[in-house]
Design a protein around this motif. Structure first.
Motif, mmCIF file in Angstrom:
data_model
loop_
_atom_site.group_PDB
_atom_site.id
_atom_site.type_symbol
_atom_site.label_atom_id
_atom_site.label_comp_id
_atom_site.label_asym_id
_atom_site.label_seq_id
_atom_site.Cartn_x
_atom_site.Cartn_y
_atom_site.Cartn_z
ATOM 1 N N MET B 1 0.747 -1.320 -0.033
ATOM 2 C CA MET B 1 0.161 -0.101 0.005
ATOM 3 C C MET B 1 1.064 1.313 -0.041
ATOM 4 O O MET B 1 1.937 1.312 0.925
ATOM 5 N N LYS B 2 0.480 2.109 -0.988
ATOM 6 C CA LYS B 2 1.205 3.574 -0.929
ATOM 7 C C LYS B 2 0.528 4.492 -0.206
ATOM 8 O O LYS B 2 -0.477 4.764 -0.684
ATOM 9 N N ILE B 3 1.184 5.240 0.884
ATOM 10 C CA ILE B 3 0.279 6.181 1.598
ATOM 11 C C ILE B 3 0.850 7.658 1.160
ATOM 12 O O ILE B 3 2.332 7.523 1.446
ATOM 13 N N LEU B 4 0.262 8.423 1.245
ATOM 14 C CA LEU B 4 0.596 9.747 1.200
ATOM 15 C C LEU B 4 0.073 10.729 2.523
ATOM 16 O O LEU B 4 -1.194 10.645 2.687
ATOM 17 N N VAL B 5 0.878 11.209 3.077
ATOM 18 C CA VAL B 5 0.507 12.171 4.205
ATOM 19 C C VAL B 5 0.608 13.618 3.750
ATOM 20 O O VAL B 5 2.100 14.017 3.421
ATOM 21 N N CYS B 6 0.000 14.588 3.586
ATOM 22 C CA CYS B 6 0.083 15.962 3.541
ATOM 23 C C CYS B 6 0.227 16.726 4.969
ATOM 24 O O CYS B 6 -0.823 16.493 5.484
ATOM 25 N N ILE B 7 1.241 17.475 5.052
ATOM 26 C CA ILE B 7 1.348 18.238 6.401
ATOM 27 C C ILE B 7 1.691 19.586 6.003
ATOM 28 O O ILE B 7 2.358 20.175 5.137
ATOM 29 N N THR B 8 1.111 20.434 7.054
ATOM 30 C CA THR B 8 1.224 21.906 7.055
ATOM 31 C C THR B 8 2.676 22.197 8.033
ATOM 32 O O THR B 8 2.850 21.461 8.851
ATOM 33 N N HIS B 9 3.168 23.224 7.679
ATOM 34 C CA HIS B 9 4.257 23.899 8.497
ATOM 35 C C HIS B 9 3.797 24.938 9.227
ATOM 36 O O HIS B 9 3.441 26.095 8.216
ATOM 37 N N VAL B 10 3.378 24.782 10.360
ATOM 38 C CA VAL B 10 2.509 25.989 10.915
ATOM 39 C C VAL B 10 3.228 26.665 12.194
ATOM 40 O O VAL B 10 3.892 25.913 13.089
ATOM 41 N N PRO B 11 2.917 27.769 12.654
ATOM 42 C CA PRO B 11 3.144 28.192 14.361
ATOM 43 C C PRO B 11 2.784 27.187 15.213
ATOM 44 O O PRO B 11 1.469 26.809 15.161
ATOM 45 N N ASP B 12 3.586 27.089 16.105
ATOM 46 C CA ASP B 12 3.196 26.384 17.350
ATOM 47 C C ASP B 12 1.784 26.789 18.014
ATOM 48 O O ASP B 12 1.664 27.806 17.925
ATOM 49 N N ALA B 46 -0.827 6.731 9.748
ATOM 50 C CA ALA B 46 0.015 6.275 8.371
ATOM 51 C C ALA B 46 0.903 5.536 8.933
ATOM 52 O O ALA B 46 1.461 4.361 8.092
ATOM 53 N N VAL B 47 1.731 5.757 9.770
ATOM 54 C CA VAL B 47 2.961 5.050 10.035
ATOM 55 C C VAL B 47 2.489 3.669 10.564
ATOM 56 O O VAL B 47 3.015 2.451 10.289
ATOM 57 N N GLU B 48 1.413 3.577 11.382
ATOM 58 C CA GLU B 48 0.881 2.307 11.801
ATOM 59 C C GLU B 48 0.486 1.605 10.683
ATOM 60 O O GLU B 48 0.636 0.522 10.435
ATOM 61 N N LEU B 49 -0.334 2.127 9.966
ATOM 62 C CA LEU B 49 -1.044 1.360 8.642
ATOM 63 C C LEU B 49 0.158 0.841 7.591
ATOM 64 O O LEU B 49 0.269 -0.026 7.188
ATOM 65 N N ARG B 50 1.190 1.627 7.559
ATOM 66 C CA ARG B 50 2.266 1.430 6.660
ATOM 67 C C ARG B 50 2.997 0.050 6.967
ATOM 68 O O ARG B 50 3.435 -0.820 6.574
ATOM 69 N N ASP B 51 3.329 0.202 8.615
ATOM 70 C CA ASP B 51 3.813 -1.091 9.229
ATOM 71 C C ASP B 51 3.231 -2.214 9.089
ATOM 72 O O ASP B 51 3.708 -3.315 8.887
ATOM 73 N N ALA B 53 1.103 -2.921 6.633
ATOM 74 C CA ALA B 53 0.855 -3.456 5.309
ATOM 75 C C ALA B 53 2.148 -3.492 4.666
ATOM 76 O O ALA B 53 2.453 -3.903 3.611
ATOM 77 N N SER B 54 3.355 -3.352 5.211
ATOM 78 C CA SER B 54 4.508 -3.108 4.804
ATOM 79 C C SER B 54 4.582 -2.427 3.656
ATOM 80 O O SER B 54 5.207 -2.745 2.643
ATOM 81 N N GLY B 55 4.072 -1.313 3.574
ATOM 82 C CA GLY B 55 3.880 -0.384 2.543
ATOM 83 C C GLY B 55 4.872 0.714 2.556
ATOM 84 O O GLY B 55 6.005 0.522 3.039
ATOM 85 N N LYS B 56 4.630 1.746 1.822
ATOM 86 C CA LYS B 56 5.512 2.880 1.522
ATOM 87 C C LYS B 56 4.934 4.288 1.902
ATOM 88 O O LYS B 56 3.790 4.422 1.704
ATOM 89 N N LEU B 57 5.508 4.900 2.777
ATOM 90 C CA LEU B 57 4.987 6.247 3.185
ATOM 91 C C LEU B 57 5.679 7.424 2.976
ATOM 92 O O LEU B 57 6.859 7.618 3.295
ATOM 93 N N THR B 58 5.005 8.297 2.161
ATOM 94 C CA THR B 58 5.663 9.652 1.661
ATOM 95 C C THR B 58 4.688 10.774 2.358
ATOM 96 O O THR B 58 3.596 10.855 2.458
ATOM 97 N N VAL B 59 5.670 11.908 2.725
ATOM 98 C CA VAL B 59 5.184 12.906 3.528
ATOM 99 C C VAL B 59 5.248 14.180 2.164
ATOM 100 O O VAL B 59 6.342 14.300 1.518
ATOM 101 N N MET B 60 4.363 15.120 2.219
ATOM 102 C CA MET B 60 4.371 16.196 1.030
ATOM 103 C C MET B 60 3.944 17.694 1.812
ATOM 104 O O MET B 60 2.886 17.413 2.663
ATOM 105 N N ASN B 61 4.713 18.562 1.389
ATOM 106 C CA ASN B 61 4.197 19.968 1.729
ATOM 107 C C ASN B 61 4.280 20.972 0.774
ATOM 108 O O ASN B 61 5.339 20.587 -0.182
ATOM 109 N N ASP B 109 -2.348 4.892 -2.935
ATOM 110 C CA ASP B 109 -3.628 4.267 -2.518
ATOM 111 C C ASP B 109 -4.680 5.034 -1.355
ATOM 112 O O ASP B 109 -5.712 4.887 -1.393
ATOM 113 N N LEU B 110 -3.742 5.704 -0.644
ATOM 114 C CA LEU B 110 -4.473 6.134 0.583
ATOM 115 C C LEU B 110 -3.804 7.674 0.969
ATOM 116 O O LEU B 110 -2.392 7.646 0.618
ATOM 117 N N ILE B 111 -4.562 8.482 1.042
ATOM 118 C CA ILE B 111 -4.120 9.857 1.220
ATOM 119 C C ILE B 111 -4.820 10.416 2.449
ATOM 120 O O ILE B 111 -5.852 10.743 2.659
#
Ligand SMILES: Cc1cc2nc3c(=O)[nH]c(=O)nc-3n(C[C@H](O)[C@H](O)[C@H](O)COP(=O)(O)OP(=O)(O)OC[C@H]3O[C@@H](n4cnc5c(N)ncnc54)[C@H](O)[C@@H]3O)c2cc1C
Ligand SMILES: Cc1cc2nc3c(=O)[nH]c(=O)nc-3n(C[C@H](O)[C@H](O)[C@H](O)COP(=O)(O)OP(=O)(O)OC[C@H]3O[C@@H](n4cnc5c(N)ncnc54)[C@H](O)[C@@H]3O)c2cc1C
Lengths: 322, 245
Positions: B1-12, B46-51, B53-61, B109-111
């Motif tokens: 399973m290929k997973i993409l997680v989109c993350i923001t870079h935001v003030p604390d 996503a980390v849990e799901l990747r582990d 399914a032994s898939g691959k996890l990409t992050v994007m910003n 497969d999953l975003i």
């Protein structure tokens, strides 16, 4: 030309926040000369209830009466509203921010190629350009946003406008929604909803408890106060993390954002992340035994004292007065 | 399973919000930047799901070079590689177009995304990307399990939740309690330094609703304290002075 408003229902009644969206559109149409306000309602809902949307300022309600739309299937609602938008030839869509509204608005923005502004707090400035004031940084600031597209979607925040209540009954018309199987590719298998209670995001008064209340067994007095005031109950994040209260009651940065006229915080310290979810409240009352609790700095009224003494007494006083 | 997680870079979340340049720019003096808290939940799940399914996890910003430490942190938490679309995120539509383009290219497969960013609070990017890609989108999702190509979710609604079933591929905007935030460990931090962080160029410049000016809310007046032995006074004040009862 008309302004279209997407209205939502809960248990056969149009939501109050949706009526605010209708009032907002009514005032906006008067300002821009965009003609009538037409509301679009989806799923099973009574004609009388729909006609009453006129009070808030709608001339007409388009009713997509298809029972498959009773459940808030996001894709299906988005395509039904897009059809209504094209049918009436609107340029502007107004809706209230909500769990379903947000999800539908985002997909619609692409479908109808509209510039979308969320958390709108007042009527746009339209004399030159189209400037919309929205709340950002979780209520800690505002941004003036310039919308450059011809079609526009405004997702309004609670209390952006006073509810209009003096309009005439709306004309109700059914319209045929063309639904595709693909719109129903996902299935809602069940719904759990606290019934009969006041919904937190809609509530005018919110009574909220924090870790200072020591345990779930002590929420009786909080619920009593909510009952006396016709309020919704809420809590801080640790309280829902500890499962003293259900997750949908958790307010703050990572929880529900509320904007009631009165927010009563009992045994909550007032951490900045908690305040982020309640800073749009009109009036804040804090009950805390620590005079240095940060919440007092954000409060309008406060009582320094032990909640277990103060709250039962306050409940008596409220009962006597109301 | 290929997973993409989109993350923001935001003030604390504890940052003091201020503006400069005649209220046209966010003042980042002394501000600490973090992965958006909702995105952090998405990443943890996503980390849990990747582990599993032994898939691959990409992050994007979608952001400028100052986002890189935030992407490195996501790599330290467990993502396998990162993509940064090299552009200031001008508005939700601008961001959605970039994500949609590169997500399509990556055929995930999953975003997973956060329910909303904590700077502009739109709660819109997942739905826009979903519509752009013709994929179903769900938000706010508080539980998500994958079984083969079937996804079971719980979505929060006012006063409760609804249980959903859908098929991959799909997009979900996440919130707690989908997973617990993960703190990077030493090994994660070390390995993050050498994991790929690819910088790509924006595919469109189109915007629809850019912010032009900022404003702070008016300062709050001082609290009025009422004696704990005179609670009736509070009721009177709420009724007659604040007029909220
Ligand atoms: C990224 C991030 C996001 C977060 N999001 C949220 C969020 O969305 N919502 C949220 O609430 N928190 C959030 N938090 C947590 C937040 O920082 C605080 O930890 C939390 O709000 C504290 O909850 P509390 O006030 O109930 O508990 P405490 O901080 O433990 O405060 C309890 C208060 O009760 C008072 N008290 C104790 N006994 C009594 C008594 N008998 N009578 C009266 N008062 C009493 C104490 O004086 C104290 O002020 C977040 C934190 C982070 C880092
Ligand atoms: C210098 C600067 C100026 C900005 N000016 C504006 C402005 O004028 N108008 C404006 O609308 N926004 C502006 N923002 C952008 C802001 O970062 C928003 O996050 C962005 O527009 C997304 O919109 P949103 O709040 O609707 O996101 P949401 O829809 O609330 O985000 C939902 C989810 O989408 C994903 N997502 C959102 N943004 C990104 C991203 N950039 N990269 C990867 N994933 C993402 C995350 O998973 C997020 O949890 C600016 C940001 C910076 C740093």
């Amino acid at each position: 030309m008309s302004i279209l408003v997407y209205i939502e229902q809960a248990e056969g009644k149009v939501k109050k926040t949706s009526l605010e969206a209708v009032s907002f559109a009514n005032a906006l149409a008067a300002q821009t000369g965009e003609g009538d306000v037409i509301a679009v309602a989806l799923g099973t809902i009574g004609n009388e209830e729909l006609a009453s949307v006129g009070k808030a300022g709608a001339a007409k309600v388009l009713h997509g009466a298809e029972s498959k739309l009773d459940a808030g299937v996001i894709q299906a609602h988005a395509s039904a509203v897009a059809q209504a938008f094209n049918l009436v030839g609107a340029k502007t869509l107004v809706l209230a921010k909500s769990s379903l509204g947000d999800a539908v608005a985002a997909r619609l923005a692409i479908k109808i190629k509209a510039g979308l502004v969320s958390n709108v707090v007042e009527l746009p400035k339209t004399d030159s350009g189209y400037l919309v004031k929205r709340s950002i940084y979780t209520g800690k600031a505002f941004a003036e946003t310039s919308v450059t597209t011809e079609n526009k979607i405004l997702a309004i925040k609670k209390n952006a406008i006073d509810l209009k209540q003096d309009g005439a009954a709306a004309q109700v018309e059914t319209f045929d929604v063309a639904l595709e199987d693909a719109d129903f590719a996902s299935k809602i298998t069940s719904t759990e909803r606290a019934t009969g209670d006041v919904l937190l995001p809609e509530a005018d008064i919110v009574v909220s408890g924090g870790r200072g209340l020591k345990g779930p067994e002590n929420w009786g007095m909080v619920e009593d106060m909510a009952k006396i005031l016709g309020a919704a109950t809420a809590c801080s994040k640790p309280v829902s993390d500890l499962e003293w209260r259900p997750h949908h009651e958790h307010v703050g940065q990572t929880g529900v954002k509320v904007a009631p006229t009165l927010y009563i915080a009992i045994g909550i310290s007032g951490a900045i992340q908690h305040l982020a979810g309640v800073n749009s409240s009109k009036c804040i009352v804090v009950i805390n035994k620590d005079p240095d609790a940060p919440f007092f700095k954000a409060a309008d009224y406060g009582i320094v004292g032990d909640a277990f003494e103060v709250v039962p007494k306050l409940n008596e006083a409220l009962k006597a007065e109301l | 399973m290929k997973i993409l997680v989109c993350i923001t870079h935001v003030p604390d979340t504890t940052s003091k919000i201020q503006f400069t340049a005649d209220n046209t720019k966010f003042d980042s003096t002394g501000v600490q930047y973090i992965i958006g808290p909702y995105d952090d939940y998405a990443l943890a799940r996503a980390v849990e799901l990747r582990d599993q399914a032994s898939g691959k996890l990409t992050v994007m910003n979608v952001g400028e070079a100052d986002s890189d430490p935030t992407l490195r942190k996501a790599l330290a938490i467990g993502a396998d590689d990162a993509i940064r679309v090299n552009a200031a995120p001008k508005d939700s539509y601008f961001v959605a177009q970039q994500i949609a383009h590169y997500a399509k290219e990556g055929a995930y497969d999953l975003i997973l995304m956060g329910r909303e960013s904590i700077d502009f609070n739109g709660g819109m990017v997942h739905g826009m990307v979903g519509e752009l890609l013709g994929m179903p989108s769900f938000s706010p999702v508080m539980k998500l399990d994958v079984d083969g190509s079937t996804v079971k979710m719980a979505r929060e609604i006012e006063g409760g939740k609804e249980m959903l079933e859908a098929s991959l591929p799909l997009i979900a905007g996440c919130q707690e309690p989908i997973a617990e935030w993960k703190i990077p460990n030493m090994r994660g931090i070390m390995s993050a330094r050498t994991k790929p962080l690819n910088v790509v160029e924006p595919v469109s410049q189109e915007t629809q609703a850019e912010a032009s000016k900022y404003e702070l809310p008016p300062a709050k007046g001082a609290v009025k304290l009422v004696d704990k032995d005179n609670v009736a006074e509070l009721v009177k004040l709420l009724k007659n002075e604040a007029k909220v009862l």
